[in-house]
Design a protein around this motif. Structure first.
Motif, PDB file in Angstrom:
ATOM      1  N   GLY A 296       8.955   4.956 -39.659  1.00  0.00           N
ATOM      2  CA  GLY A 296       7.845   5.136 -40.314  1.00  0.00           C
ATOM      3  C   GLY A 296       7.837   6.887 -40.400  1.00  0.00           C
ATOM      4  N   THR A 297       8.560   7.538 -40.069  1.00  0.00           N
ATOM      5  CA  THR A 297       8.334   9.070 -39.945  1.00  0.00           C
ATOM      6  C   THR A 297       8.015   9.396 -41.634  1.00  0.00           C
ATOM      7  N   ARG A 298       6.976  10.077 -41.610  1.00  0.00           N
ATOM      8  CA  ARG A 298       6.633  10.503 -43.103  1.00  0.00           C
ATOM      9  C   ARG A 298       7.366  11.876 -43.309  1.00  0.00           C
ATOM     10  N   MET A 299       7.969  11.933 -44.747  1.00  0.00           N
ATOM     11  CA  MET A 299       8.615  13.209 -44.986  1.00  0.00           C
ATOM     12  C   MET A 299       8.134  13.549 -46.340  1.00  0.00           C
ATOM     13  N   ILE A 300       8.834  14.592 -46.879  1.00  0.00           N
ATOM     14  CA  ILE A 300       8.353  15.074 -48.164  1.00  0.00           C
ATOM     15  C   ILE A 300       9.618  15.808 -48.842  1.00  0.00           C
ATOM     16  N   LEU A 301      10.026  15.538 -50.009  1.00  0.00           N
ATOM     17  CA  LEU A 301      11.045  16.354 -50.812  1.00  0.00           C
ATOM     18  C   LEU A 301      10.423  16.835 -51.880  1.00  0.00           C
ATOM     19  N   GLN A 302      10.869  18.137 -52.227  1.00  0.00           N
ATOM     20  CA  GLN A 302      10.117  18.745 -53.212  1.00  0.00           C
ATOM     21  C   GLN A 302      11.215  19.413 -54.293  1.00  0.00           C
ATOM     22  N   THR A 303      11.285  19.273 -55.495  1.00  0.00           N
ATOM     23  CA  THR A 303      12.191  19.682 -56.348  1.00  0.00           C
ATOM     24  C   THR A 303      11.807  20.656 -57.422  1.00  0.00           C
TER      25      THR A 303
END
Length: 396
Positions: free
Chosen positions: A297-304
């Protein structure tokens, strides 16, 4: 474009023929034919398509409809001044731009136009037939590169559908490179099927959605849960102005949303915003913010962030589609060409939404074009039906 008399010439009839995309298509084709620039971005010039029988770039002849009046050479000069076309290219290919300009006819309906839908369709079809006859062309493909229009709200045919109907009447394959209605109007379902013509669309996949069609399958294949996917588009030019209309923007966003719905396990939260920034001209910036859960459940973010020139991204795709669709017509294929979904946000016909799978289908289509018997023999697109019948202020 000039071509040897022994090589059949193929017409490309552009709806929105004086727009940025169309001008870049004509100038770019001339530049590559003359050896001034390599075919960067042109998938049909890569090795897997050798021997597929596609018309040569030098065999393509351009014309079209538009409701604006700026001549192609002037439009090309403006694009060069804005950095869209290379410096000096408009002068180097002025003869080809002028030749295409001579083949552009008035579009419609114009303000105050009293012609009926039938009148407009008949006039547009006559223009296309005259183009084929005048140029002694083997065939012509009609490609819509006009600005996005809102989805229709009544029974009346919108302009994109009038042009699509005219293409069918003129016996020409049709490609919708925009999210506009085109052949999707219910009134054209019957004529499209009975025409025996191949068609493809809709809405060319050039930037943000291209990236989504790669990233969406990646998250699914890695069993990562996408919680939210939001995006913003900043763009100017004719398309930016037209997409300032919320109804037109909604039509554009439908294809972007479909890619995520088809490639992810579910539909994530978030939406796409489109902002008209006239100062950007033909350049656009697309930003995506993706929130996803990983292991435990580790919350992560990807931005492009995608920054590009819309016309330069679209032009090689238009040339690819014109060549592939012309070859499909030559080989007697009919109906929706789902194998061309690689190029579209919202493809016609069944098929995958992930770019890798779409590319595999496209390569198989190229092999089938090589293997098909001569024109008039049995063959088929995804529908498996051989062709029968027929013959040969818009700015995107």
């Amino acid at each position: 474009m000039s071509a040897s008399d022994s090589v059949p010439r193929v017409g490309v009839w552009l709806i929105g023929a004086r727009g940025s995309v169309a001008t870049t298509v004509v100038a770019g084709c001339a530049a590559m034919t003359a050896g001034l620039h390599p075919p960067t971005g042109l998938v049909t010039e890569t090795p897997p398509f050798a021997g597929s029988g596609l018309p040569a770039l030098s065999a393509l002849v351009f014309g079209g409809h538009d409701t604006v009046h700026c001549p192609l050479p002037k439009r090309a000069e403006a694009l060069a001044a804005g950095g869209v076309l290379p410096h000096g290219l408009s002068a180097a290919v002025s003869a080809e731009l002028t030749a295409a300009e001579r083949e552009i006819r008035p579009g419609g309906p114009l303000p105050g136009d009293t012609r009926t839908e039938e009148d407009l369709i008949a006039a547009f079809a006559a223009d296309i037939r005259s183009f084929v006859r005048r140029g002694r062309l083997a065939r012509a493909v009609v490609v819509n590169v006009a600005s996005t229009e809102p989805a229709p709200t009544g029974e009346a045919l919108p302009p994109s559908s009038l042009y699509a109907a005219a293409a069918l009447r003129a016996g020409c394959p049709y490609v919708n490179f925009t999210p506009s209605t085109g052949l999707h109007h219910p009134a054209l379902a019957g004529p499209a099927e009975s025409s025996g013509l191949p068609h493809a669309g809709r809405d060319g996949k050039t930037g943000q959605t291209l990236l989504r069609s790669v990233l969406g399958p990646m998250f699914t294949q890695r069993a990562l849960t996408v919680r939210a996917w939001s995006g913003t588009n900043l763009l100017g030019g004719g398309d930016g102005a037209s997409l300032a209309d919320p109804a037109a923007a909604a039509a554009k966003n439908a294809g972007k949303e479909r890619v995520l719905a088809d490639t992810l396990a579910g539909t994530p939260e978030g939406e796409v915003h489109i902002d008209d920034v006239p100062a950007l001209g033909d350049w656009k910036t697309a930003w995506d913010h993706i929130a996803f859960d990983g292991f435990l459940g580790t919350r992560m973010i990807l931005q492009t962030t995608w920054q590009g020139c819309d016309s330069a991204l679209a032009a090689p795709l238009v040339l690819d589609l014109a060549r592939l669709t012309a070859r499909a017509h030559e080989r007697g294929l009919s109906g929706p060409l789902g194998e061309l979904g690689f190029y579209f946000k919202d493809p016609v016909g069944p098929g995958p939404s992930g770019l890798g799978e779409q590319y595999t289908e496209l390569l198989e289509f190229a092999r089938r074009l090589r293997a098909q018997p001569a024109e008039g023999g049995p063959g088929g697109g995804r529908s498996g039906t051989p062709a029968h019948g027929g013959g040969t202020g818009e700015q995107r």
